[in-house]
Design an enzyme around this catalytic site. Structure first.
Site, PDB file in Angstrom:
ATOM      1  N   ASP A  70       0.922  -1.167  -0.151  1.00  7.40           N
ATOM      2  CA  ASP A  70      -0.127   0.056  -0.048  1.00  7.40           C
ATOM      3  C   ASP A  70       0.811   1.459  -0.032  1.00  7.40           C
ATOM      4  O   ASP A  70       0.427   2.265  -0.555  1.00  7.40           O
ATOM      5  CB  ASP A  70      -0.903   0.151   1.073  1.00  7.40           C
ATOM      6  CG  ASP A  70      -2.315  -0.420   0.920  1.00  7.40           C
ATOM      7  OD1 ASP A  70      -2.697  -0.416  -0.475  1.00  7.40           O
ATOM      8  OD2 ASP A  70      -2.703  -1.045   1.775  1.00  7.40           O
ATOM      9  N   SER A 111     -13.776   2.462   6.705  1.00  7.63           N
ATOM     10  CA  SER A 111     -13.332   2.313   8.226  1.00  7.63           C
ATOM     11  C   SER A 111     -11.949   2.562   8.612  1.00  7.63           C
ATOM     12  O   SER A 111     -11.737   3.437   9.525  1.00  7.63           O
ATOM     13  CB  SER A 111     -13.482   0.930   8.774  1.00  7.63           C
ATOM     14  OG  SER A 111     -14.717   0.340   8.570  1.00  7.63           O
TER      15      SER A 111
END
Length: 427
Positions: free
Chosen positions: A166, A229
């Site tokens: 990521d 989230s």
């Protein structure tokens, strides 16, 4: 032969190879099988959630077949869940594409923190031990993925594992953005700088939006918002990340379901005198400070409202003042980053892009944010916004106006697909 192999695995060599994508979180594991072609096509996916809050729940999709059930089995670790998912898929008589590990060409693992890695890497002894060292830098985020990589190295040694990070998308951050104003000898010795995350998602968003706009990736400027989230914002200039809201870890920036987002760093020491001590959640392999646990697991809109379900918060008539406050806080922080990045992009913005579970589903959040950004020349089509994208629609334009200002776009991001869609020469 791996113990994951089905008894009739000899026949599997007659079928084309598949790619397995793995996305492990602290309380969930998702796997997706893809065809080994360009572009890859999903064959089946399965997910177990609630590992840390039993009973665990299984979701399984193959073609038009959808299945969901609460599991009686005790699955207390990501490794347990991964083993269960593989056995479940391999034993499905209608999933002929993957009957054993012999049918796998590669296993692609999503890893949140890749440190200085600029691209995907094949797991070797060297890269594996390097990732082990990064666990101390990101114990809450890399541990689950590394647990499954360890398992694959031990029990599936013949299948090549590739990690996708990521943080890799943000290796283009300028020095003045990624550098913290602290002692640089200490910073460099300990890898203390802004890395940024959600990069696999932002890669998918950039590619998809550029194609939708009919522009080359290298000429595309967007402010992308991955709101779930875990939430972040990224400024992309000419196809390159120039700033993003997350930092050394995913804690920085926007608040999330259980994350505080940006705070005064000294706050946690006023919150508790135990901030620097190890949390009870620590294990022999995973060391978590009390401060990390509080700010990552006991904050965010759950701390304000008691729920992690943003659908209960993003409603026209919130059930309590605390729900409204949580919604207003998230909107306010998003606006701060949009304004910041709009200036950094010198107003040359092709689109504001909403993605992530909340960004894709909450029409109220999109409406509220865009209404407060009208001074930037953006407007939203109420009907299109309320409708939102269909399941098979990757990109949807919900703009209103003559097209002279930035477009407002919803992109249904797919981190799993992005992890397996690279040119095969890379892996």
């Amino acid at each position: 032969m791996s113990r994951f192999n089905a008894p009739d695995s000899a026949a599997s060599n007659m079928t084309p190879k598949s790619i397995l994508s793995v996305n492990a979180g602290s309380s969930s594991v998702k796997i997706t099988f893809y065809t080994f072609e360009q572009p890859p096509k999903a064959v089946a996916n399965a997910q177990i959630s609630g590992i840390t809050a039993p009973p665990a729940t299984l979701k399984y999709t193959r073609g038009s077949t959808n299945h969901k059930e609460q599991l009686k089995e005790k699955l207390s670790t990501p490794q347990d869940a991964f083993k269960f998912l593989l056995q479940r898929c391999f034993s499905d008589p209608n999933l002929s594409e993957v009957t054993s590990t012999d049918d796998l060409a590669f296993i692609c693992h999503r890893v949140v923190h890749g440190g200085e890695y600029e691209r995907s890497v094949v797991i070797t002894n060297e890269t594996y031990h390097h990732l082990e060292k990064l666990e101390d830098l990101a114990p809450l985020h890399n541990f689950s993925a590394l647990e499954i990589i360890r398992l694959c190295r031990k029990e599936l040694p013949s299948v090549k594992s590739i990690t996708f990070f990521d943080s890799a998308f943000h290796q283009t951050l300028p020095d003045y953005v990624k550098t913290y104003p602290i002692n640089q000898d200490t910073a460099k010795a300990n890898g203390l700088r802004k890395y940024g995350f959600h990069g696999i998602s932002y890669s998918f968003i950039l590619r998809s939006v550029a194609q939708f706009l009919g522009k080359p990736v290298e000429k595309t400027n967007v402010i992308a918002m991955h709101i779930g989230s875990g939430a972040s914002v990224c400024a992309i200039k000419e196809g390159r990340s120039i700033d993003t809201s997350m930092g050394l870890t995913p804690l920085a920036g926007l608040p999330g379901a259980t994350r505080s987002g940006d705070i005064d760093p000294s706050l946690v020491f006023h919150y508790t005198s135990e901030a620097g001590k190890l949390s009870p959640a620590s294990t022999k392999e995973m060391h978590i400070s009390t401060a990390e646990e509080i700010l990552n697991k006991k904050s965010g809109w759950k701390a304000l409202t008691g729920t992690t379900d943003f659908a209960q918060i993003a409603v026209e008539n919130p059930p309590s003042p605390e729900h409204k406050l949580a919604f207003d806080i998230l909107v306010d922080r998003i606006l701060g980053y949009i304004g910041n990045y709009f200036v950094k992009l010198e107003g040359k913005v092709d689109a504001l892009v909403f993605a992530g579970g909340i960004g894709e589903k909450s029409a109220l959040l999109r409406k509220t944010v865009i209404e407060k950004c009208q001074c930037l020349g953006v407007a939203i089509d109420a009907s299109a916004n309320d409708k939102g994208p269909s399941d098979d629609q990757t990109v949807m334009d919900i703009s209103k106006g003559d097209g002279s200002g930035p477009r407002v776009i919803v992109c249904q991001t797919d981190e799993q697909e992005m992890s397996v869609s690279r040119d095969k020469s890379e892996i």
